[in-house]
Design an enzyme around this catalytic site. Structure first.
Site, PDB file in Angstrom:
ATOM      1  N   ASN A  48       0.836  -1.208   0.000  1.00 56.01           N
ATOM      2  CA  ASN A  48       0.000   0.000   0.000  1.00 56.01           C
ATOM      3  C   ASN A  48       0.869   1.256   0.000  1.00 56.01           C
ATOM      4  O   ASN A  48       1.919   1.304   0.643  1.00 56.01           O
ATOM      5  CB  ASN A  48      -1.015   0.001   1.143  1.00 56.01           C
ATOM      6  CG  ASN A  48      -0.418  -0.186   2.519  1.00 56.01           C
ATOM      7  OD1 ASN A  48       0.560  -0.903   2.685  1.00 56.01           O
ATOM      8  ND2 ASN A  48      -1.009   0.451   3.510  1.00 56.01           N
ATOM      9  N   GLU A  93       0.408   5.274   0.520  1.00 59.01           N
ATOM     10  CA  GLU A  93      -0.528   6.313   0.958  1.00 59.01           C
ATOM     11  C   GLU A  93      -0.075   7.683   0.472  1.00 59.01           C
ATOM     12  O   GLU A  93       1.031   7.851  -0.053  1.00 59.01           O
ATOM     13  CB  GLU A  93      -0.654   6.259   2.490  1.00 59.01           C
ATOM     14  CG  GLU A  93      -1.237   4.919   2.939  1.00 59.01           C
ATOM     15  CD  GLU A  93      -1.472   4.815   4.434  1.00 59.01           C
ATOM     16  OE1 GLU A  93      -0.995   5.700   5.190  1.00 59.01           O
ATOM     17  OE2 GLU A  93      -2.144   3.855   4.843  1.00 59.01           O
ATOM     18  N   CYS A 150      -4.132   0.589  -2.383  1.00 52.62           N
ATOM     19  CA  CYS A 150      -3.921  -0.619  -1.589  1.00 52.62           C
ATOM     20  C   CYS A 150      -2.817  -1.483  -2.207  1.00 52.62           C
ATOM     21  O   CYS A 150      -2.501  -1.364  -3.402  1.00 52.62           O
ATOM     22  CB  CYS A 150      -5.201  -1.446  -1.559  1.00 52.62           C
ATOM     23  SG  CYS A 150      -6.564  -0.699  -0.671  1.00 52.62           S
ATOM     24  N   GLU A 165      -2.977  -4.679  -2.917  1.00 53.41           N
ATOM     25  CA  GLU A 165      -3.465  -5.610  -3.941  1.00 53.41           C
ATOM     26  C   GLU A 165      -3.588  -4.911  -5.288  1.00 53.41           C
ATOM     27  O   GLU A 165      -3.265  -5.483  -6.332  1.00 53.41           O
ATOM     28  CB  GLU A 165      -4.837  -6.174  -3.543  1.00 53.41           C
ATOM     29  CG  GLU A 165      -4.837  -6.971  -2.252  1.00 53.41           C
ATOM     30  CD  GLU A 165      -5.051  -6.116  -0.997  1.00 53.41           C
ATOM     31  OE1 GLU A 165      -4.668  -4.921  -1.001  1.00 53.41           O
ATOM     32  OE2 GLU A 165      -5.598  -6.637  -0.029  1.00 53.41           O
ATOM     33  N   CYS A 218      -9.995  -5.220   0.503  1.00 53.98           N
ATOM     34  CA  CYS A 218     -11.172  -4.346   0.519  1.00 53.98           C
ATOM     35  C   CYS A 218     -12.015  -4.616  -0.729  1.00 53.98           C
ATOM     36  O   CYS A 218     -11.578  -5.287  -1.676  1.00 53.98           O
ATOM     37  CB  CYS A 218     -10.747  -2.876   0.581  1.00 53.98           C
ATOM     38  SG  CYS A 218     -10.128  -2.221  -0.975  1.00 53.98           S
ATOM     39  N   CYS A 228     -10.471  -3.681  -4.103  1.00 55.71           N
ATOM     40  CA  CYS A 228      -9.412  -4.601  -4.548  1.00 55.71           C
ATOM     41  C   CYS A 228     -10.003  -5.917  -5.028  1.00 55.71           C
ATOM     42  O   CYS A 228      -9.522  -6.509  -5.992  1.00 55.71           O
ATOM     43  CB  CYS A 228      -8.412  -4.845  -3.418  1.00 55.71           C
ATOM     44  SG  CYS A 228      -7.360  -3.411  -3.127  1.00 55.71           S
TER      45      CYS A 228
END
Ligand code: THU
Length: 157
Positions: A61, A63, A72, A74, A112, A115
């Site tokens: 991930n 940010e 993310c 994934e 999530c 993803c």
């Protein structure tokens, strides 16, 4: 009226019950957490995707101060994998995470919704189930496909 049930099969294994190849993929996902950039959440996620050409592409991930601009693990992995090797099929993905204490999480972290949707597209392209390994510290969940993580998926328009 019809009632329909959707069942998700999850195999739960201890780390040392994994095949050497699966343990290696989980290890790559774990190592990827150390390449996460997560100064805001301090939740570090790593993903490792095994491709049909034998390559493993990892992501973590990333940010951003403008929070929604981050991505993310994934999605960083699957978008890079397909950008790098557009002809290769996805075979398997492992996902690992470290919590704010820096330790690998006890409970496997699941992708999530966004993803799951993104990964599903590559499973569809692969034309075969992409196994999903969700790695907790010692508890590993193995799901037979991305589709099983997103049963009522949006898949066409
Ligand atoms: N995160 C992932 O990398 N993968 C997921 O599927 C869920 C959440 C990241 C996003 C954010 O950087 C941090 O975890 C906390 O939500």
């Amino acid at each position: 009226m019809t009632n329909r049930d959707i069942t998700v099969k999850i195999r739960q294994l201890a780390y040392d019950e994994l095949s050497p190849a699966d343990a290696e993929l989980v290890e790559q996902a774990r190592q990827a957490t150390f390449r996460s950039y997560a100064p805001y959440s301090r939740f570090r996620v790593g993903a490792a995707i095994l491709l049909s050409n034998g390559e493993v592409i990892t992501g973590a991930n990333q940010e951003n101060a403008a929070y929604p601009s981050g991505t993310c693990a994934e999605r960083s992995a699957c978008y890079y994998a397909h950008a790098r090797y557009p002809e290769a099929k996805f075979l398997k993905i492992a996902i690992a995470a470290r919590g704010t204490d820096g330790e690998f999480v006890d409970e496997p972290a699941a992708p999530c919704g966004a993803c799951r949707q993104a990964l599903l597209e590559y499973e569809t392209l692969a034309g075969a189930p992409v196994e999903v390994l969700l790695a907790g510290r010692d508890k590993i969940y193995v799901l037979e496909s991305v589709k099983s993580t997103l049963p009522l998926a949006f898949d066409s328009f």
